[in-house]
Motif scaffolding. Sequence first.
Motif, mmCIF file in Angstrom:
data_model
loop_
_atom_site.group_PDB
_atom_site.id
_atom_site.type_symbol
_atom_site.label_atom_id
_atom_site.label_comp_id
_atom_site.label_asym_id
_atom_site.label_seq_id
_atom_site.Cartn_x
_atom_site.Cartn_y
_atom_site.Cartn_z
ATOM 1 N N ARG A 319 -22.403 114.702 25.304
ATOM 2 C CA ARG A 319 -22.560 116.136 25.051
ATOM 3 C C ARG A 319 -21.268 116.751 24.514
ATOM 4 N NH1 ARG A 319 -23.724 117.468 29.829
ATOM 5 N NH2 ARG A 319 -25.888 116.799 29.631
ATOM 6 N N ASN A 320 -20.149 116.410 25.125
ATOM 7 C CA ASN A 320 -18.872 116.980 24.677
ATOM 8 C C ASN A 320 -18.510 116.509 23.275
ATOM 9 O OD1 ASN A 320 -18.635 118.281 27.138
ATOM 10 N ND2 ASN A 320 -17.354 116.667 28.043
ATOM 11 N N ARG A 321 -18.661 115.200 23.016
ATOM 12 C CA ARG A 321 -18.338 114.689 21.678
ATOM 13 C C ARG A 321 -19.309 115.231 20.638
ATOM 14 N NH1 ARG A 321 -14.909 113.067 24.674
ATOM 15 N NH2 ARG A 321 -14.270 115.154 24.087
ATOM 16 N N TYR A 322 -20.548 115.400 21.011
ATOM 17 C CA TYR A 322 -21.557 115.927 20.084
ATOM 18 C C TYR A 322 -21.218 117.348 19.670
ATOM 19 C CZ TYR A 322 -25.738 118.857 19.567
ATOM 20 O OH TYR A 322 -26.624 119.816 19.182
ATOM 21 N N LYS A 323 -20.871 118.190 20.645
ATOM 22 C CA LYS A 323 -20.512 119.577 20.326
ATOM 23 C C LYS A 323 -19.240 119.641 19.492
ATOM 24 C CE LYS A 323 -22.641 121.575 24.462
ATOM 25 N NZ LYS A 323 -22.402 122.334 25.718
ATOM 26 N N GLU A 324 -18.279 118.791 19.801
ATOM 27 C CA GLU A 324 -17.018 118.801 19.065
ATOM 28 C C GLU A 324 -17.220 118.370 17.612
ATOM 29 O OE1 GLU A 324 -12.584 116.725 19.330
ATOM 30 O OE2 GLU A 324 -14.094 116.390 20.900
ATOM 31 N N LEU A 325 -17.956 117.297 17.393
ATOM 32 C CA LEU A 325 -18.187 116.835 16.022
ATOM 33 C C LEU A 325 -19.002 117.842 15.230
ATOM 34 C CD1 LEU A 325 -18.978 113.026 16.599
ATOM 35 C CD2 LEU A 325 -16.874 114.038 15.720
ATOM 36 N N ALA A 326 -20.026 118.402 15.845
ATOM 37 C CA ALA A 326 -20.855 119.375 15.132
ATOM 38 C C ALA A 326 -20.058 120.611 14.756
ATOM 39 C CB ALA A 326 -22.064 119.751 15.996
ATOM 40 N N ARG A 327 -19.152 121.038 15.636
ATOM 41 C CA ARG A 327 -18.361 122.236 15.354
ATOM 42 C C ARG A 327 -17.292 121.974 14.298
ATOM 43 N NH1 ARG A 327 -16.696 122.747 19.970
ATOM 44 N NH2 ARG A 327 -14.609 121.871 19.726
ATOM 45 N N GLU A 328 -16.540 120.879 14.448
ATOM 46 C CA GLU A 328 -15.430 120.611 13.543
ATOM 47 C C GLU A 328 -15.905 120.193 12.152
ATOM 48 O OE1 GLU A 328 -12.345 121.216 14.126
ATOM 49 O OE2 GLU A 328 -12.619 121.779 16.222
ATOM 50 N N LEU A 329 -17.010 119.473 12.071
ATOM 51 C CA LEU A 329 -17.528 119.033 10.776
ATOM 52 C C LEU A 329 -18.521 120.003 10.174
ATOM 53 C CD1 LEU A 329 -18.046 115.213 11.534
ATOM 54 C CD2 LEU A 329 -16.082 116.339 10.477
ATOM 55 N N ASN A 330 -18.791 121.102 10.890
ATOM 56 C CA ASN A 330 -19.707 122.151 10.397
ATOM 57 C C ASN A 330 -21.091 121.575 10.086
ATOM 58 O OD1 ASN A 330 -20.502 124.739 9.695
ATOM 59 N ND2 ASN A 330 -19.733 124.570 7.582
ATOM 60 N N ILE A 331 -21.596 120.824 11.065
ATOM 61 C CA ILE A 331 -22.927 120.210 10.913
ATOM 62 C C ILE A 331 -23.956 121.146 11.551
ATOM 63 C CG2 ILE A 331 -24.375 118.225 11.484
ATOM 64 C CD1 ILE A 331 -21.861 116.540 11.593
ATOM 65 N N LYS A 332 -24.944 121.518 10.784
ATOM 66 C CA LYS A 332 -25.982 122.412 11.285
ATOM 67 C C LYS A 332 -27.151 121.553 11.803
ATOM 68 C CE LYS A 332 -24.814 126.200 8.144
ATOM 69 N NZ LYS A 332 -25.318 127.122 7.085
ATOM 70 N N ILE A 333 -27.339 121.615 13.092
ATOM 71 C CA ILE A 333 -28.396 120.835 13.725
ATOM 72 C C ILE A 333 -29.691 121.612 13.650
ATOM 73 C CG2 ILE A 333 -29.105 119.660 15.810
ATOM 74 C CD1 ILE A 333 -26.581 118.551 14.579
ATOM 75 N N PRO A 334 -30.754 121.044 13.107
ATOM 76 C CA PRO A 334 -32.042 121.749 13.052
ATOM 77 C C PRO A 334 -32.604 121.952 14.447
ATOM 78 C CG PRO A 334 -32.313 119.480 12.361
ATOM 79 C CD PRO A 334 -30.848 119.696 12.495
ATOM 80 N N ILE A 335 -33.162 123.132 14.705
ATOM 81 C CA ILE A 335 -33.743 123.480 15.997
ATOM 82 C C ILE A 335 -35.205 123.059 15.994
ATOM 83 C CG2 ILE A 335 -34.272 125.330 17.615
ATOM 84 C CD1 ILE A 335 -31.929 126.883 16.453
ATOM 85 N N LYS A 336 -35.551 122.178 16.930
ATOM 86 C CA LYS A 336 -36.917 121.692 17.014
ATOM 87 C C LYS A 336 -37.736 122.567 17.952
ATOM 88 C CE LYS A 336 -36.169 118.200 14.311
ATOM 89 N NZ LYS A 336 -36.820 118.066 13.004
#
Length: 336
Positions: A319-336
């Motif tokens: 969870r922590n690594r996922y949030k960090e990578l998504a924030r720093e790399l500006n990855i937009k996760i689609p909401i299911k």
Amino acid sequence: MSNPEQEKKDQQGNTNLLSKLRVSGKIIEFKSEGEEKLVCPYCGSTTFIFDYENGQVICAKCGSVVLEHVIDLRPEWRAFTAEEKESRARAGGPLNRLTSEALTTTIDWATKDASGKELDIKRKLEILKYRKWQQRVRVQTSYERNVIQAMNELSRISSQLGIPKACVDEAMGVYEQVLTKGLVRGRSVEAIVAACLHMACRKIGMPRSLDEISQYTRASRKEVARCFRLIARELGVRLPLSDPKLYVPRIVEQLKLSGEILKEALNILEQAKKRGLTAGKDPAGLAAAAVYIASLLRGEVRTQKEVAMAAQVTEVTVRNRYKELARELNIKIPIK
């Protein structure tokens, strides 16, 4: 006109150079231990053709036969497939570090002779005495006993983790160095073996973390890590940093994901490495987070718990690594 006696003398003088030939297909070049080369007496060429069928060495430039009646060192048998070549070869298999001079044959516990007849009581007692002394002479020193114990432990751990033979051989080589330096004395053999196996995995690039290896030993992770640091310090080993990309294929395979997820996860880790986000982080946790993000982007959703179990990390780490990578790399996760 050429001198026949001189040609015969040259042939005899160059015969001892056959052991120094360097083969490249059928074209060879003869060299001696010094700088002297086999030279064609007619044209001065140093490149020759080895005619195996006729036992001749022929100059590749002028076609003169320089040597005759050369011994053919090839095998006398023929093989048309790889299986035939392997079965007909009379050489032994490759050396295996998981064997020792102390691992000799043992006397069987059978109580019958070669014809299947039951032995009498006198012969049974005699065989029992032979067996007892045979077991005593197999292992005579503490070094041999320690090596055999380490071999058994290493074989058990490697078979449970599915570690290839090359990595196991490397681990056994490290353990022999540790045993020679006397670092095993006063420490658990299981912890030392686990530390050597982890070091071998780091050297070869196998994705096996310290947590995974310590699960299959009675030694704690803390003890294995302490032994690992001791071995690295005493042997002066500089290990490369673990690459998170090495963990991705195994996680993807365990989760039964497609090749697109693998490619996307590797791309995410490559971007994270360029931005310096992988420094000081657990490589297994980073790989798990990248696979989790890729599964969300590609529509093959896996839960954080499933990804954490496949990567042998906790859900909090994913969870922590996922949030960090998504924030720093500006990855937009689609909401299911």
